[in-house]
Design an enzyme around this catalytic site. Structure first.
Site, PDB file in Angstrom:
ATOM      1  N   ASP A  11      42.266   1.185 -88.932  1.00 41.99           N
ATOM      2  CA  ASP A  11      40.963   0.612 -89.260  1.00 41.99           C
ATOM      3  C   ASP A  11      39.986   1.744 -89.650  1.00 41.99           C
ATOM      4  OD1 ASP A  11      38.837  -1.459 -89.068  1.00 41.99           O
ATOM      5  OD2 ASP A  11      38.218  -0.257 -87.344  1.00 41.99           O
ATOM      6  N   ASP A  13      35.829   1.544 -90.061  1.00 41.10           N
ATOM      7  CA  ASP A  13      34.552   1.593 -89.340  1.00 41.10           C
ATOM      8  C   ASP A  13      34.788   1.480 -87.829  1.00 41.10           C
ATOM      9  OD1 ASP A  13      32.748   1.654 -91.586  1.00 41.10           O
ATOM     10  OD2 ASP A  13      33.206  -0.443 -91.931  1.00 41.10           O
ATOM     11  N   ASP A 174      39.269  -0.608 -83.456  1.00 41.42           N
ATOM     12  CA  ASP A 174      38.228  -0.539 -82.425  1.00 41.42           C
ATOM     13  C   ASP A 174      37.757  -1.901 -81.958  1.00 41.42           C
ATOM     14  OD1 ASP A 174      37.021  -0.946 -85.020  1.00 41.42           O
ATOM     15  OD2 ASP A 174      35.088  -0.628 -84.057  1.00 41.42           O
TER      16      ASP A 174
END
Ligand SMILES: O=C(O)COP(=O)(O)O
Ligand SMILES: [Mg+2]
Length: 227
Positions: A11, A13, A174
């Site tokens: 991922d 961001d 995240d």
């Protein structure tokens, strides 16, 4: 669990780059255009993760009812995109051990793909600017497929393009978005604890483990692979 891993879907961001300060500047410039008061970084962090359209929807919903949001949505999205592209990467930075972690994964022979909900036109120049593009053989944005994470489609498409089964591809992210998408696709998934998880505790994410950094993730993979 990690014995047969051949590739990782990572991922962007909140996992590789702390982009919330970029989001803050772009959103607050858009809000200024609409004569709305600025938001704080903490509020923005709870809204990042489900793509630009969802972000603008949430931001406008703080001030307007459903009809008011609908009336302003297109102009607000266009203003936000313009402001974001103008500052993309200026206020954001790589998290600790991202370069080291990506290099260690490549050294293990893993193939790397980035799957982000960020529009591709934002993701590609940002990754260039932060000098992480070369680790990845492919980058998919929130607008690359018909559905975004938490839908499994982006993960399934990435695995298919790699010509690997999802069980051979580790996802690292995240937020619950990443874990839900990965699990629905059949990919094992690890969570980093420092990003944005919609204001929820990271421990609530259903994943196969929490790794403090991408380098720790790589070390976990090398330990498992040597047994
Ligand atoms: O732009 C977003 O909404 C978040 O993107 P991510 O999927 O890289 O966390
Ligand atoms: Mg993320």
């Amino acid at each position: 669990m990690f014995n047969h891993i051949k590739a990782a879907i990572i991922d962007l961001d909140g996992t590789m780059i702390d982009t919330a300060p970029d989001f803050l500047v772009a959103i607050n410039r858009m809000r200024e255009d609409f004569a709305l008061a600025p938001l704080t970084l903490d509020v923005i962090k709870t809204m990042v993760g489900k793509g630009s359209e969802n972000l603008i929807q949430q931001v406008l919903s703080l001030d307007f009812d459903a009809d008011g949001v609908a009336a302003r949505f297109d102009d607000a999205l266009a203003a936000y995109q313009r402001h974001y592209l103008a500052i993309n990467g200026d206020h954001s930075q790589l998290y600790p051990e991202v370069h080291e972690g990506l290099q260690a994964m490549r050294d293990l022979g893993l193939r790397l793909v980035c799957v982000t909900n960020k529009p591709l036109a934002f993701a590609l120049p940002l990754m260039q600017k932060k000098e992480i593009s070369s680790y990845f053989e492919q980058v998919y944005g929130g607008d690359s497929f018909a559905k975004k994470k938490p839908d499994p489609l982006p993960m399934l498409e990435a695995c298919q393009a790699l010509d690997l089964s999802p069980s051979q591809v580790l996802a690292i992210g995240d937020s619950s978005n990443d874990a839900i998408a990965a699990r629905a696709a059949g990919c094992p998934v690890l969570t980093v604890p420092y990003g944005y998880n919609h204001g929820e505790a990271v421990q609530n994410i259903q994943s196969d483990g929490i790794v403090e950094t991408l380098l720790i993730a790589a070390q976990l993979l090398s330990a498992k692979n040597s047994h």
